[in-house]
Design a protein around this motif. Structure first.
Motif, mmCIF file in Angstrom:
data_model
loop_
_atom_site.group_PDB
_atom_site.id
_atom_site.type_symbol
_atom_site.label_atom_id
_atom_site.label_comp_id
_atom_site.label_asym_id
_atom_site.label_seq_id
_atom_site.Cartn_x
_atom_site.Cartn_y
_atom_site.Cartn_z
ATOM 1 N N ILE B 231 0.865 -1.195 0.000
ATOM 2 C CA ILE B 231 0.000 0.000 0.000
ATOM 3 C C ILE B 231 0.905 1.249 0.000
ATOM 4 O O ILE B 231 0.680 2.213 -0.756
ATOM 5 N N LEU B 232 1.936 1.203 0.836
ATOM 6 C CA LEU B 232 2.880 2.318 0.896
ATOM 7 C C LEU B 232 3.538 2.510 -0.478
ATOM 8 O O LEU B 232 3.622 3.616 -0.999
ATOM 9 N N ALA B 233 3.920 1.351 -1.058
ATOM 10 C CA ALA B 233 4.556 1.408 -2.376
ATOM 11 C C ALA B 233 3.624 2.018 -3.414
ATOM 12 O O ALA B 233 4.036 2.851 -4.239
ATOM 13 N N SER B 234 2.354 1.598 -3.373
ATOM 14 C CA SER B 234 1.409 2.130 -4.371
ATOM 15 C C SER B 234 1.181 3.619 -4.168
ATOM 16 O O SER B 234 1.012 4.375 -5.131
ATOM 17 N N GLU B 235 1.212 4.040 -2.906
ATOM 18 C CA GLU B 235 1.056 5.482 -2.623
ATOM 19 C C GLU B 235 2.244 6.249 -3.197
ATOM 20 O O GLU B 235 2.096 7.274 -3.854
ATOM 21 N N LEU B 236 3.445 5.687 -2.946
ATOM 22 C CA LEU B 236 4.672 6.356 -3.402
ATOM 23 C C LEU B 236 4.739 6.406 -4.921
ATOM 24 O O LEU B 236 5.280 7.323 -5.518
ATOM 25 N N ARG B 237 4.163 5.373 -5.559
ATOM 26 C CA ARG B 237 4.165 5.359 -7.015
ATOM 27 C C ARG B 237 3.107 6.285 -7.597
ATOM 28 O O ARG B 237 2.984 6.421 -8.808
ATOM 29 N N GLY B 238 2.279 6.834 -6.751
ATOM 30 C CA GLY B 238 1.258 7.780 -7.214
ATOM 31 C C GLY B 238 0.055 7.119 -7.852
ATOM 32 O O GLY B 238 -0.632 7.700 -8.689
ATOM 33 N N ILE B 239 -0.223 5.853 -7.462
ATOM 34 C CA ILE B 239 -1.411 5.157 -8.002
ATOM 35 C C ILE B 239 -2.675 5.844 -7.478
ATOM 36 O O ILE B 239 -2.741 6.261 -6.317
ATOM 37 N N ALA B 240 -3.675 5.922 -8.341
ATOM 38 C CA ALA B 240 -4.910 6.663 -8.006
ATOM 39 C C ALA B 240 -5.581 6.078 -6.761
ATOM 40 O O ALA B 240 -5.548 4.859 -6.558
ATOM 41 N N PRO B 241 -6.199 6.937 -5.940
ATOM 42 C CA PRO B 241 -6.840 6.465 -4.693
ATOM 43 C C PRO B 241 -7.881 5.373 -4.944
ATOM 44 O O PRO B 241 -7.991 4.446 -4.159
ATOM 45 N N VAL B 242 -8.647 5.458 -6.055
ATOM 46 C CA VAL B 242 -9.691 4.461 -6.335
ATOM 47 C C VAL B 242 -9.036 3.101 -6.556
ATOM 48 O O VAL B 242 -9.505 2.065 -6.036
ATOM 49 N N THR B 243 -7.970 3.075 -7.288
ATOM 50 C CA THR B 243 -7.267 1.813 -7.540
ATOM 51 C C THR B 243 -6.687 1.277 -6.236
ATOM 52 O O THR B 243 -6.743 0.071 -5.953
ATOM 53 N N ARG B 244 -6.153 2.187 -5.448
ATOM 54 C CA ARG B 244 -5.572 1.759 -4.159
ATOM 55 C C ARG B 244 -6.670 1.141 -3.266
ATOM 56 O O ARG B 244 -6.454 0.125 -2.606
ATOM 57 N N ALA B 245 -7.824 1.788 -3.300
ATOM 58 C CA ALA B 245 -8.935 1.280 -2.484
ATOM 59 C C ALA B 245 -9.310 -0.129 -2.931
ATOM 60 O O ALA B 245 -9.656 -0.991 -2.111
ATOM 61 N N ARG B 246 -9.238 -0.377 -4.267
ATOM 62 C CA ARG B 246 -9.560 -1.705 -4.766
ATOM 63 C C ARG B 246 -8.537 -2.731 -4.250
ATOM 64 O O ARG B 246 -8.891 -3.829 -3.853
ATOM 65 N N TYR B 247 -7.255 -2.335 -4.258
ATOM 66 C CA TYR B 247 -6.224 -3.222 -3.709
ATOM 67 C C TYR B 247 -6.537 -3.558 -2.249
ATOM 68 O O TYR B 247 -6.459 -4.712 -1.825
ATOM 69 N N ILE B 248 -6.854 -2.490 -1.535
ATOM 70 C CA ILE B 248 -7.105 -2.671 -0.085
ATOM 71 C C ILE B 248 -8.305 -3.604 0.116
ATOM 72 O O ILE B 248 -8.254 -4.573 0.873
ATOM 73 N N GLY B 249 -9.393 -3.261 -0.603
ATOM 74 C CA GLY B 249 -10.634 -4.033 -0.453
ATOM 75 C C GLY B 249 -10.417 -5.496 -0.758
ATOM 76 O O GLY B 249 -10.813 -6.374 0.010
ATOM 77 N N ARG B 250 -9.759 -5.794 -1.876
ATOM 78 C CA ARG B 250 -9.583 -7.186 -2.298
ATOM 79 C C ARG B 250 -8.781 -7.979 -1.278
ATOM 80 O O ARG B 250 -9.066 -9.146 -1.015
ATOM 81 N N ASN B 251 -7.756 -7.359 -0.739
ATOM 82 C CA ASN B 251 -6.927 -8.076 0.229
ATOM 83 C C ASN B 251 -7.595 -8.194 1.592
ATOM 84 O O ASN B 251 -7.470 -9.221 2.265
ATOM 85 N N ALA B 252 -8.351 -7.149 1.951
ATOM 86 C CA ALA B 252 -8.957 -7.155 3.291
ATOM 87 C C ALA B 252 -10.167 -8.074 3.362
ATOM 88 O O ALA B 252 -10.495 -8.617 4.421
ATOM 89 N N ILE B 253 -10.825 -8.257 2.234
ATOM 90 C CA ILE B 253 -12.090 -9.001 2.268
ATOM 91 C C ILE B 253 -11.885 -10.520 2.309
ATOM 92 O O ILE B 253 -12.798 -11.271 2.656
ATOM 93 N N LEU B 254 -10.660 -10.963 1.986
ATOM 94 C CA LEU B 254 -10.407 -12.405 1.905
ATOM 95 C C LEU B 254 -10.864 -13.184 3.142
ATOM 96 O O LEU B 254 -11.615 -14.154 3.018
ATOM 97 N N PRO B 255 -10.457 -12.771 4.338
ATOM 98 C CA PRO B 255 -10.871 -13.575 5.505
ATOM 99 C C PRO B 255 -12.380 -13.577 5.701
ATOM 100 O O PRO B 255 -12.943 -14.519 6.264
#
Lengths: 615, 330
Positions: B231-255
């Motif tokens: 997540i830190l890496a994606s922030e540093l790379r300047g990835i759009a917040p919506v895309t970052r949210a998708r990364y977060i959501g997909r990983n967090a929802i697994l359990p």
């Protein structure tokens, strides 16, 4: 995050649409169906308190939990007036009139009696219905678990003959004399031979003859066969309701049953409601909710606190009271000391303030029992003479008398005011009741407080459910617990509740035998009492009542009442009252308090007699 | 794919053993309950005015099929019948097949439970993400409090509250049953509308009961993912917040997927309070009635269904997890 959005939107729209749609459609449909009465019909809404609706249950009165409703689509030849002075008194149903003789009963069917498919009610229907009663254990002897034949107090029909012109002769088995033959036959369920006949074997009446015969092995085999056939009949699920009653069942869903007026009913001109809706319910609170909303035209008895009563009266309901022939009592297991001592039971009766207990336990549907006689007040008032009533001890609260009785029996009181048993051990009571019986639970608390204040520390204990309560009671686990007595207008049955199987007596043809170690005997009272210097056997007297004509029963009842009042195998706390409510908004001309013969029957029976007319 | 099939076969075999264990335990447990099926009915017949002889005779006739065989022999017979899909006959509803009663009750549990669960999952997951991302704001705090609040309320209290507010006080929604009897059951709008209206309170109760759990679990999962390096890496790379949210959501929802599958089964078992409060005639309601009447075959049938649903949900959850999380397949 882009993909879930349409899904969320779709679900939200669908939910809102369904709710809006339902709201609109329900309100419009309710308008068109006109929840009101009106001279030409309307929907009569009520609850059948004896019969909870279950979507999976069949429309078959012989099932143990059927979707059939007495007086609406479940019919009898007559309906009991519940008259304590004449238990055979009946209101007409499918029978317009009847004459009784020693040999049996001659019935004149209603001239226009028809089933809802338009076919007339005939002798074949009556014969099939009475044969089915044999398979259900309510008409004749049954097979016991051990393979022997057990004779009960059933109606024992031996033949049904067509005398022509709708007149039917129903013969009682020769040699059997059941005092209540008329009531039992007239109140048997009558079903259509066309629907149910095929469920019976062709030789059903030969089986009935065999079970009534003197050949014990043939009787046993026939009883077993009848019992097996009974299970098939009970499980039978007719595809549709064919009723000879004022209504016919159109539809049942898990929460309600819808019945439409039977256009072929013999007195269709008397039936005002076009439809009846019977609602299911999960508890009393739900019924109160319906009443507060004015949704029920008739509401059955529910145990109801005073504030709820005021609310429903405020919603426009009229209360009607009729005798209910049930008494809530505190019973003793006399095998457990010190409850085997009569002075102990009498002392407890002097301690318990029945008025106070009734106020909390059953404030609306009951009145404190004036005396313990084994009968409810209206019965003993009707049957006993003035002198006999005056001789009964009401056991008005009197701690001094209680003290004197206990001291006389060797009990002692310590400096802290606690009573001790004659041997010196502290005396404590566990008063047992059942989960879900809210009136018993509330009353237990008051009784426990009263006894504790008197010096006998008392705890109210609750059993998880009634099946467990019965099992544990029969096993002698409870020394003191709640029990219902005075059941029904028939005095022999009322006394059989005390001096019957729960007390080790079993009855056959008016003779009682006693077995102190019988598995159901949890009372363990002595076999005989000495009352007014005379030794009596209450079980034998109760058995004798069952074969003594009603007109000759008074002396026996007087002895039993005096014995019960003196010995107190149980203390009657309150007599239930059959309280019901009607709403005069959509329908009028309901029966009123005092018309007990009608009020003890369901509203369908009122309608048959011309009551309940649309406004 | 062969690996998947082998895995599935293994799970099914384990599931069957679990079903057998639970069936055995249930059979002996329900038969150990005190009181016979006829005892309750006997008392009711007495109350209806029958004499004790008549009531006993009627009970003998109607309930006489309670077996006198030994418990072990009854157990053998029960298993044999079960193997042929025969759940037996009800005692309370003299002779009605248990499968018929269960099939009548099943839709009124499955539909509200599934709907309620999906709604709660949807709102809980979204709420959890918002509560995690905005955890320092007032909205984040409010969402977390709402989750904790409803998660802590017992089912019967919540159901009663809803009943009092929406039926007794405001009279907006019906309190009992599944539909208005005046409508013909079928695919017609008034009937479907009436069913939907009657289902609103139970569905909302189910949804509210599980919403808090989803929200808090998702919040915790998201907070955990937020601290991950990618997540830190994606922030540093300047990835759009919506895309970052998708990364977060997909990983967090697994359990949460595993818990979701398990919840289907568990909520069948937990439907008693809701169905009892709203007089909703589902499986829980049927089971409660059968316990009161000592209806052994119905009790055993209902328990079996609940058990099987939990086991199947477990297997599905396990397999789904294998599919969505490559790490599990290793």
């Amino acid at each position: 995050m882009s993909r879930p959005k349409p899904l969320v939107a779709a679900i939200a729209v669908a939910t809102i649409a369904a709710t809006a749609l339902s709201a609109c459609s329900s309100s419009s449909a309710k308008k068109s169906n006109g929840g009101g009465g009106g001279g030409t019909g309307g929907v009569f809404t009520s609850i059948d308190a004896n019969n909870k609706i279950t979507a999976g249950a069949p429309m078959n009165p012989f099932n143990a939990a059927p979707n059939m409703f007495l007086g609406y689509n479940e019919m009898q030849m007559g309906f009991s007036k519940y008259d304590p002075s004449d238990p055979n008194a009946m209101l007409p149903g499918l029978a317009a009139s009847w004459t009784s003789s020693d040999a049996g009963l001659t019935v004149q069917l209603q001239p226009n009696a028809k089933w809802s498919d338009g076919t007339p009610v005939t002798v074949a229907d009556i014969k099939t219905s009475l044969a089915i009663a044999y398979t259900q254990g309510t008409a004749g002897p049954v097979a016991s678990a051990g393979g022997t034949v057990v004779a009960g107090s059933n109606f024992e029909v031996s033949d049904v003959k067509d005398l022509g012109g709708g007149k039917i002769e129903i013969d009682q088995q020769p040699g059997v004399k059941n005092l209540y033959f008329q009531r039992l036959v007239l109140s048997a369920y009558i079903v259509s031979d066309k629907v149910y006949g095929s469920q019976l074997p062709a030789d059903i009446w030969s089986q009935i003859a065999a079970v009534q015969g003197s050949d014990q092995s043939a009787a046993g085999a026939a009883a077993t066969k009848l019992s097996a056939e009974g299970k098939t009949i009970a499980a039978f699920a007719p595809a549709k309701d064919v009723s000879a009653g004022p209504f016919v069942e159109t539809r049942v869903n898990p929460g309600e049953a819808l019945l439409d007026r039977n256009q072929y009913f013999y007195a269709a001109n008397k039936i005002s409601p076009k439809q009846v809706i019977l609602r299911s319910y999960s508890g009393n609170q739900q019924i109160w909710g319906y009443m507060n909303g004015g949704e029920l035209d008739y509401a059955p008895y529910t145990s109801m606190p005073t504030n709820i009563l005021n609310q429903v009266l405020g919603a426009g309901y009229t209360r009607m009271d009729a005798p209910s022939y049930v008494s809530a009592s505190i019973a003793f297991n006399e095998k457990q000391a010190p409850y085997n001592l009569t002075p102990v039971r009498q002392a407890l009766a002097y301690v318990i303030d029945r008025d106070a207990v009734t106020k909390v336990g059953e404030p609306v549907g009951g009145i404190a029992a004036p005396t313990t006689t084994g009968l409810v007040g209206s019965q003993s008032d009707t049957i006993l003479s003035g002198d006999q009533k005056a001789a009964l001890n009401p056991y008005k609260p009197d701690p001094a008398k209680a003290t004197s009785l206990l001291q006389g029996a060797g009990f002692t009181k310590d400096s802290s005011g606690k009573w001790h048993l004659p041997g010196g051990a502290p005396w404590t009571i566990t008063l047992q009741t059942v989960n879900g019986f809210s009136d018993w639970i509330a009353a237990s608390t008051i009784v426990a407080n009263e006894l504790t204040a008197f010096g006998i520390p008392t705890t109210a204990a609750i059993t998880a459910d009634f099946a467990t309560y019965q099992k544990e009671m029969a096993a002698g686990k409870y020394a003191v617990g709640w029990w219902l007595v005075a059941l029904g207008p028939q005095t022999d049955k009322a006394y059989a509740r005390i001096y019957g199987s729960a007390d080790g007596f079993s009855v056959s043809n008016g003779q009682a035998t006693y077995n102190d170690s019988a598995p159901t005997n949890w009372e363990h009272t002595p076999q005989t009492y000495t009352v007014n210097g005379q030794s009596i056997n209450p079980g034998q007297l109760a058995a004798q009542l069952s074969v003594t004509p009603v007109a000759d029963q008074q002396p026996i009842i007087a002895q039993l009442a005096a014995a019960t009042n003196q010995e107190l195998p149980m203390i009657q706390i309150w007599n239930y009252t059959h309280v019901m409510f009607t709403l005069d908004k959509r329908f009028t001309n309901f029966p009123k308090t005092g018309q007990d013969d009608l009020l003890n029957n369901p509203p369908g029976v009122w309608m048959m007699q011309g009551y309940v007319q649309g406004k | 794919m062969t690996g998947f099939a082998r895995r599935l076969a293994g799970k099914l075999a384990t599931g069957l053993v679990m079903v057998w264990v639970v069936v055995t335990f249930t059979f002996f447990l329900v038969h150990a309950l005190p009181g016979k099926p006829g005892d309750v009915q006997y008392e009711q017949y007495i109350m209806m005015g029958m004499s004790s002889d008549q009531a006993a005779a009627k009970v003998q006739a109607v309930y006489g099929f309670t077996s006198h065989d030994s418990l072990l022999s009854q157990y053998g017979g029960y298993l044999a019948k079960l193997a042929h899909g025969d759940l037996g006959q009800s005692i309370t509803y003299s002779g009605v097949p248990v499968s018929h009663l269960i099939w009548s009750a099943l839709p009124w549990t499955v539909i509200p439970v599934l709907t309620g669960l999906l709604i709660s999952f949807l709102f809980g997951v979204i709420g959890g993400i918002v509560a995690a991302v905005k955890r320092s704001s007032r909205w984040g705090g409010l969402l977390t409090v709402s989750g904790s609040l409803v998660a802590g309320i017992p089912a019967f209290v919540l159901a009663l509250l809803m009943l009092v507010v929406f039926h007794t006080e405001w009279n907006l929604l019906p309190d009992a049953g599944t539909s208005d009897i005046q409508y013909d059951p079928g695919w017609n709008l008034p009937y479907i509308g009436s069913v939907a209206q009657h289902a609103v309170l139970p569905v909302c109760a189910y949804a509210l009961l599980s919403y808090g759990g989803w929200l808090l679990a998702m919040k915790s999962s998201v907070v955990s993912v937020l601290g991950d390096d990618f997540i830190l890496a994606s922030e540093l790379r300047g990835i759009a917040p919506v895309t970052r949210a998708r990364y977060i959501g997909r990983n967090a929802i697994l359990p949460l997927f595993t818990v979701l599958a398990l919840s289907f089964g568990v909520m069948f078992a937990g439907s008693f309070f809701i169905e009892d409060t709203f007089d909703y005639p589902g499986l829980g309601d049927l089971l409660l009635k059968s316990i009161g009447g000592r209806d052994y075959p119905v009790m055993a049938g209902a328990f079996l269904l609940i058990t099987v649903s939990i086991i199947i949900a477990n297997i599905i959850a396990d397999l789904c997890y294998t599919l969505i999380d490559p790490r599990v397949r290793r």
